[in-house]
Structures are given as structure tokens and as C-alpha cells.
Design an enzyme around this catalytic site. Structure first.
Site, PDB file in Angstrom:
ATOM      1  N   PRO A 121      13.957  -1.511   1.286  1.00 49.91           N
ATOM      2  CA  PRO A 121      14.645  -2.681   1.564  1.00 49.91           C
ATOM      3  C   PRO A 121      15.950  -2.706   1.549  1.00 49.91           C
ATOM      4  O   PRO A 121      16.981  -3.337   0.976  1.00 49.91           O
ATOM      5  CB  PRO A 121      14.161  -3.602   0.652  1.00 49.91           C
ATOM      6  CG  PRO A 121      13.866  -2.763  -0.932  1.00 49.91           C
ATOM      7  CD  PRO A 121      13.554  -1.365  -0.142  1.00 49.91           C
ATOM      8  N   CYS A 122      16.898  -2.027   2.728  1.00 51.37           N
ATOM      9  CA  CYS A 122      18.111  -2.251   2.829  1.00 51.37           C
ATOM     10  C   CYS A 122      18.619  -3.503   3.049  1.00 51.37           C
ATOM     11  O   CYS A 122      19.711  -3.790   3.132  1.00 51.37           O
ATOM     12  CB  CYS A 122      18.645  -1.054   3.955  1.00 51.37           C
ATOM     13  SG  CYS A 122      17.745  -1.224   5.428  1.00 51.37           S
TER      14      CYS A 122
END
Length: 156
Positions: A121-122
Site C-alpha cells: 500500500p504505497c
């Protein structure tokens, strides 16, 4: 190495899923990417879990990864996986998490090269002042993902 591919329609557009025989190699919005073969068990599993995510019933993924990057990049990508669903952290938070507080810019660069969007989850990494910063899928998609997760934190 054979690369397998499957696509999924999402509220953000078509998402490309690519995997080797051992794990996911790419999840993103670059529909021009081409693979050698159609789906395998890993792309099918990723497609299923991503569908659950977009339905608001999945907040964590359980998928094997096969990412290529430097040791530092892989360390950052692993740290991204520790960001809780619906939470936001800064690049400096990630730098401190990996015991390298001066590497804020390097963290940003590694974050930008994350090949496994959403699952790693950047999009949950924002500027220290709370502003949205770059996202390979575009800032509108990042804004949507953050709002979506905020709206589903009680459900998941």
C-alpha cells in the site's frame, strides 16, 4: 521465467495483475504491459482478493510476492506492508521505521518504484505536512483509495 497476466475492472479503471510461478510481480494501471501467458493460480488469487478489497470486505492481502529491486527497495516495500488499512504515514515515518531516518528522499524513490500497487500500500504514504504526493496511478486514484479505506475502516 514465464510471466502470467490477468486484468480486473475496478472503480479506478482496469488493473493489470502479473505473476511468475512463485509470486506477484506487478499490480498496476499500466494496461500496455504484456505478459507471456494468461492467468495462473497466483493471478487468479490476486484477482479474487482485489475484488474483495474493492467490495470493502478485505483490508489485508495474503499473496506471495516476487518483486525485483534493490535490497533497500525491498526493505521499504516490506515496511509499506505494515501500514494499517485506512492509516496514513509520511516518508519520514517509513525512514524511521527502517532505522534510516535521513533516507527520506530514498524512501520516496523506493515508494515510487513499488511494482505492486494497492496490495503493497504505497498509496498510504503522504507528505509530512499531510499533502498528497506522487502515486504511479495518479493522484486522483490515490485520493480515491485513501477516501475508500477511510470509509471502510469500521467494516474491515
Amino acid at each position: 521465467m514465464t510471466l502470467y497476466q490477468e486484468c480486473i475492472d475496478t472503480p479506478l479503471g482496469e488493473l493489470v495483475i502479473q505473476a511468475s510461478d512463485t509470486g506477484l510481480c506487478y499490480v498496476g494501471f499500466d494496461i500496455e504491459r504484456k505478459a507471456d501467458a494468461s492467468a495462473n493460480a497466483i493471478t487468479a488469487q490476486a484477482k479474487s482478493q482485489l475484488a474483495e478489497y474493492f467490495q470493502g470486505v478485505r483490508s489485508q492481502f495474503d499473496l506471495p510476492l516476487d518483486t525485483k529491486g534493490t535490497e533497500f527497495q525491498r526493505q521499504i516495500w516490506q515496511a509499506l506492508g505494515s501500514i494499517a488499512y485506512g492509516e496514513n504515514v509520511s516518508y519520514s515515518d517509513i525512514a524511521r521505521l527502517v532505522d534510516n531516518p535521513k533516507a527520506v528522499r530514498a524512501v520516496g524513490a523506493a515508494n515510487g518504484r513499488n511494482p505492486i500497487s494497492i496490495i503493497v500500500p504505497c498509496h498510504r504514504v503522504i507528505g509530512a505536512n499531510g499533502t498528497l504526493t506522487g502515486y504511479a496511478g495518479g493522484l486522483e486514484r490515490k485520493r480515491w483509495l485513501l477516501a475508500f479505506e477511510q470509509g471502510h475502516t469500521r467494516v474491515c
